[in-house]
Design a protein around this motif. Structure first.
Motif, mmCIF file in Angstrom:
data_model
loop_
_atom_site.group_PDB
_atom_site.id
_atom_site.type_symbol
_atom_site.label_atom_id
_atom_site.label_comp_id
_atom_site.label_asym_id
_atom_site.label_seq_id
_atom_site.Cartn_x
_atom_site.Cartn_y
_atom_site.Cartn_z
ATOM 1 N N UNK A 28 -10.720 -12.072 -2.283
ATOM 2 C CA UNK A 28 -10.934 -12.285 -3.713
ATOM 3 C C UNK A 28 -9.595 -12.377 -4.452
ATOM 4 N N UNK A 29 -8.706 -11.448 -4.164
ATOM 5 C CA UNK A 29 -7.409 -11.414 -4.857
ATOM 6 C C UNK A 29 -6.507 -12.581 -4.453
ATOM 7 N N UNK A 30 -6.548 -12.945 -3.183
ATOM 8 C CA UNK A 30 -5.719 -14.081 -2.727
ATOM 9 C C UNK A 30 -6.178 -15.380 -3.381
ATOM 10 N N UNK A 31 -7.502 -15.518 -3.545
ATOM 11 C CA UNK A 31 -8.034 -16.709 -4.223
ATOM 12 C C UNK A 31 -7.533 -16.791 -5.659
ATOM 13 N N UNK A 32 -7.272 -15.629 -6.260
ATOM 14 C CA UNK A 32 -6.786 -15.591 -7.639
ATOM 15 C C UNK A 32 -5.268 -15.738 -7.717
ATOM 16 N N UNK A 33 -4.614 -15.853 -6.553
ATOM 17 C CA UNK A 33 -3.182 -16.095 -6.541
ATOM 18 C C UNK A 33 -2.299 -14.864 -6.404
ATOM 19 N N UNK A 34 -2.905 -13.714 -6.077
ATOM 20 C CA UNK A 34 -2.099 -12.505 -5.916
ATOM 21 C C UNK A 34 -1.573 -12.391 -4.493
ATOM 22 N N UNK A 35 -0.472 -11.669 -4.367
ATOM 23 C CA UNK A 35 0.090 -11.330 -3.076
ATOM 24 C C UNK A 35 -0.594 -10.008 -2.703
ATOM 25 N N UNK A 36 -1.269 -9.955 -1.558
ATOM 26 C CA UNK A 36 -2.056 -8.760 -1.231
ATOM 27 C C UNK A 36 -1.537 -8.053 0.017
ATOM 28 N N UNK A 37 -1.442 -6.729 -0.082
ATOM 29 C CA UNK A 37 -1.051 -5.887 1.051
ATOM 30 C C UNK A 37 -2.203 -4.914 1.246
ATOM 31 N N UNK A 38 -2.634 -4.713 2.495
ATOM 32 C CA UNK A 38 -3.706 -3.750 2.723
ATOM 33 C C UNK A 38 -3.216 -2.628 3.632
ATOM 34 N N UNK A 39 -3.881 -1.486 3.525
ATOM 35 C CA UNK A 39 -3.593 -0.359 4.404
ATOM 36 C C UNK A 39 -4.914 0.325 4.723
ATOM 37 N N UNK A 40 -4.990 0.865 5.936
ATOM 38 C CA UNK A 40 -6.238 1.454 6.405
ATOM 39 C C UNK A 40 -6.415 2.893 5.927
ATOM 40 N N UNK A 41 -5.293 3.569 5.625
ATOM 41 C CA UNK A 41 -5.374 4.938 5.112
ATOM 42 C C UNK A 41 -4.086 5.297 4.375
ATOM 43 N N UNK A 42 -4.044 6.502 3.852
ATOM 44 C CA UNK A 42 -2.902 6.947 3.063
ATOM 45 C C UNK A 42 -1.581 6.922 3.810
ATOM 46 N N UNK A 43 -1.614 7.301 5.094
ATOM 47 C CA UNK A 43 -0.369 7.320 5.870
ATOM 48 C C UNK A 43 0.217 5.924 6.027
ATOM 49 N N UNK A 44 -0.656 4.980 6.396
ATOM 50 C CA UNK A 44 -0.196 3.595 6.547
ATOM 51 C C UNK A 44 0.288 3.062 5.193
#
Length: 134
Positions: A28-44
């Protein structure tokens, strides 16, 4: 400049142990033109935040190892990142949870499943504020 150019500069981090939530928010965010970073949990997430320096962070509350409250508190206790807006994500819509989110320094609280409008609205509200601080 075109309307999409300000979005392209914004980096959004989504921290959630649910692959479905990460994938849907990311697409959804990439379609809106944002650069997206994901993480699976707080440590990552904490490891990636220093490298990636996101402009705004969405963090799920219920995660293994380091929950959203702990993650948010650690981000807000760091001098470099304490002004980065953190938005809590939760499947519970309780007053206690919202209050606890405020105590650890989060800017806002979105209840899952969130809508595209809620997600973009939160980014719009806090990202503009961030850019004015620069």
């Amino acid at each position: 400049m075109d309307q999409g150019s300000h979005a392209a500069a914004l980096k959004v981090m989504v921290i959630d142990d649910s692959k479905t939530i990460r994938r849907s928010a990311e697409s959804l965010l990439k379609r809106e033109g944002f650069d997206v970073v994901t993480a699976i949990d707080g440590f990552e997430a904490l490891a990636k935040i220093a490298d990636q320096r996101p402009d705004i962070i969405f963090v799920d509350i219920m995660m293994p190892r380091l929950d959203g409250y702990q993650t948010c508190a650690l981000i807000k206790n760091n001098q470099t990142f304490k002004k980065t807006p953190v938005i809590m994500l939760s499947s519970k819509d309780g007053l206690f949870d919202k209050a606890r989110g405020r105590i650890v320094g989060s800017e806002e609280y979105l209840t899952k499943p969130f809508t595209k409008e809620e997600l973009l609205g939160a980014i719009g509200k806090y990202a503009q504020r961030e850019q004015q601080h620069d």
